[in-house]
Motif scaffolding. Structure first.
Motif, PDB file in Angstrom:
ATOM      1  N   GLY A   5      27.675   0.205  91.074  1.00  0.00           N
ATOM      2  CA  GLY A   5      27.020   1.436  91.500  1.00  0.00           C
ATOM      3  C   GLY A   5      26.669   2.331  90.328  1.00  0.00           C
ATOM      4  N   THR A   6      27.578   2.440  89.380  1.00  0.00           N
ATOM      5  CA  THR A   6      27.325   3.243  88.186  1.00  0.00           C
ATOM      6  C   THR A   6      26.182   2.653  87.373  1.00  0.00           C
ATOM      7  N   PHE A   7      26.227   1.343  87.187  1.00  0.00           N
ATOM      8  CA  PHE A   7      25.177   0.661  86.421  1.00  0.00           C
ATOM      9  C   PHE A   7      23.803   0.857  87.062  1.00  0.00           C
ATOM     10  N   LEU A   8      23.707   0.623  88.367  1.00  0.00           N
ATOM     11  CA  LEU A   8      22.408   0.725  89.033  1.00  0.00           C
ATOM     12  C   LEU A   8      21.872   2.154  89.043  1.00  0.00           C
ATOM     13  N   THR A   9      22.749   3.118  89.226  1.00  0.00           N
ATOM     14  CA  THR A   9      22.312   4.517  89.197  1.00  0.00           C
ATOM     15  C   THR A   9      21.718   4.870  87.842  1.00  0.00           C
ATOM     16  N   ILE A  10      22.407   4.486  86.784  1.00  0.00           N
ATOM     17  CA  ILE A  10      21.908   4.773  85.435  1.00  0.00           C
ATOM     18  C   ILE A  10      20.636   3.986  85.157  1.00  0.00           C
ATOM     19  N   LYS A  11      20.600   2.728  85.575  1.00  0.00           N
ATOM     20  CA  LYS A  11      19.426   1.881  85.339  1.00  0.00           C
ATOM     21  C   LYS A  11      18.159   2.508  85.906  1.00  0.00           C
ATOM     22  N   TYR A  12      18.250   3.056  87.106  1.00  0.00           N
ATOM     23  CA  TYR A  12      17.059   3.607  87.743  1.00  0.00           C
ATOM     24  C   TYR A  12      16.792   5.062  87.361  1.00  0.00           C
ATOM     25  N   ALA A  13      17.775   5.754  86.824  1.00  0.00           N
ATOM     26  CA  ALA A  13      17.578   7.140  86.402  1.00  0.00           C
ATOM     27  C   ALA A  13      17.009   7.238  84.984  1.00  0.00           C
ATOM     28  N   VAL A  14      17.395   6.318  84.117  1.00  0.00           N
ATOM     29  CA  VAL A  14      17.010   6.395  82.705  1.00  0.00           C
ATOM     30  C   VAL A  14      15.494   6.441  82.486  1.00  0.00           C
ATOM     31  N   PRO A  15      14.679   5.645  83.176  1.00  0.00           N
ATOM     32  CA  PRO A  15      13.228   5.757  82.940  1.00  0.00           C
ATOM     33  C   PRO A  15      12.685   7.167  83.193  1.00  0.00           C
ATOM     34  N   HIS A  16      13.237   7.866  84.167  1.00  0.00           N
ATOM     35  CA  HIS A  16      12.811   9.238  84.435  1.00  0.00           C
ATOM     36  C   HIS A  16      13.291  10.187  83.332  1.00  0.00           C
ATOM     37  N   PHE A  17      14.520   9.967  82.871  1.00  0.00           N
ATOM     38  CA  PHE A  17      15.068  10.803  81.811  1.00  0.00           C
ATOM     39  C   PHE A  17      14.342  10.587  80.486  1.00  0.00           C
ATOM     40  N   LYS A  18      13.838   9.389  80.253  1.00  0.00           N
ATOM     41  CA  LYS A  18      13.150   9.108  78.984  1.00  0.00           C
ATOM     42  C   LYS A  18      11.896   9.956  78.826  1.00  0.00           C
ATOM     43  N   LYS A  19      11.335  10.427  79.917  1.00  0.00           N
ATOM     44  CA  LYS A  19      10.122  11.245  79.861  1.00  0.00           C
ATOM     45  C   LYS A  19      10.395  12.633  79.294  1.00  0.00           C
ATOM     46  N   GLN A  20      11.582  13.203  79.595  1.00  0.00           N
ATOM     47  CA  GLN A  20      11.852  14.567  79.140  1.00  0.00           C
ATOM     48  C   GLN A  20      13.299  14.822  78.761  1.00  0.00           C
TER      49      GLN A  20
END
Length: 72
Positions: A5-20
């Motif tokens: 759960g931790t891995f998947l949450t970070i996996k899908y959040a990181v692309p959004h965070f990379k923008k800003q």
């Protein structure tokens, strides 16, 4: 579920965070870092230990994208 759960949450959040930039906070249990005297918690303890190690590595890897990763 703990580590996946931790891995998947970070996996899908990181692309959004990379923008800003952004921040990831992983809440873990003491069961990932202490010495045990009882039996029956191997899978749980291993998943919690992974929750401690993974964010530490991700903090190094994602710092260049202005993403902070912390373990609490």
């Amino acid at each position: 579920m703990n580590l996946t759960g931790t891995f998947l949450t970070i996996k899908y959040a990181v692309p959004h965070f990379k923008k800003q930039g952004g921040s990831v906070i992983v809440a873990v249990s003491i069961d990932g870092t202490r010495v045990f005297s009882n039996t029956g918690a191997t899978a749980y303890s291993c998943s919690k230990a992974g929750q401690v190690a993974m964010p530490k590595m991700l903090a190094l890897e994602l710092a260049k994208h202005k993403i902070r990763v912390n373990v609490v």
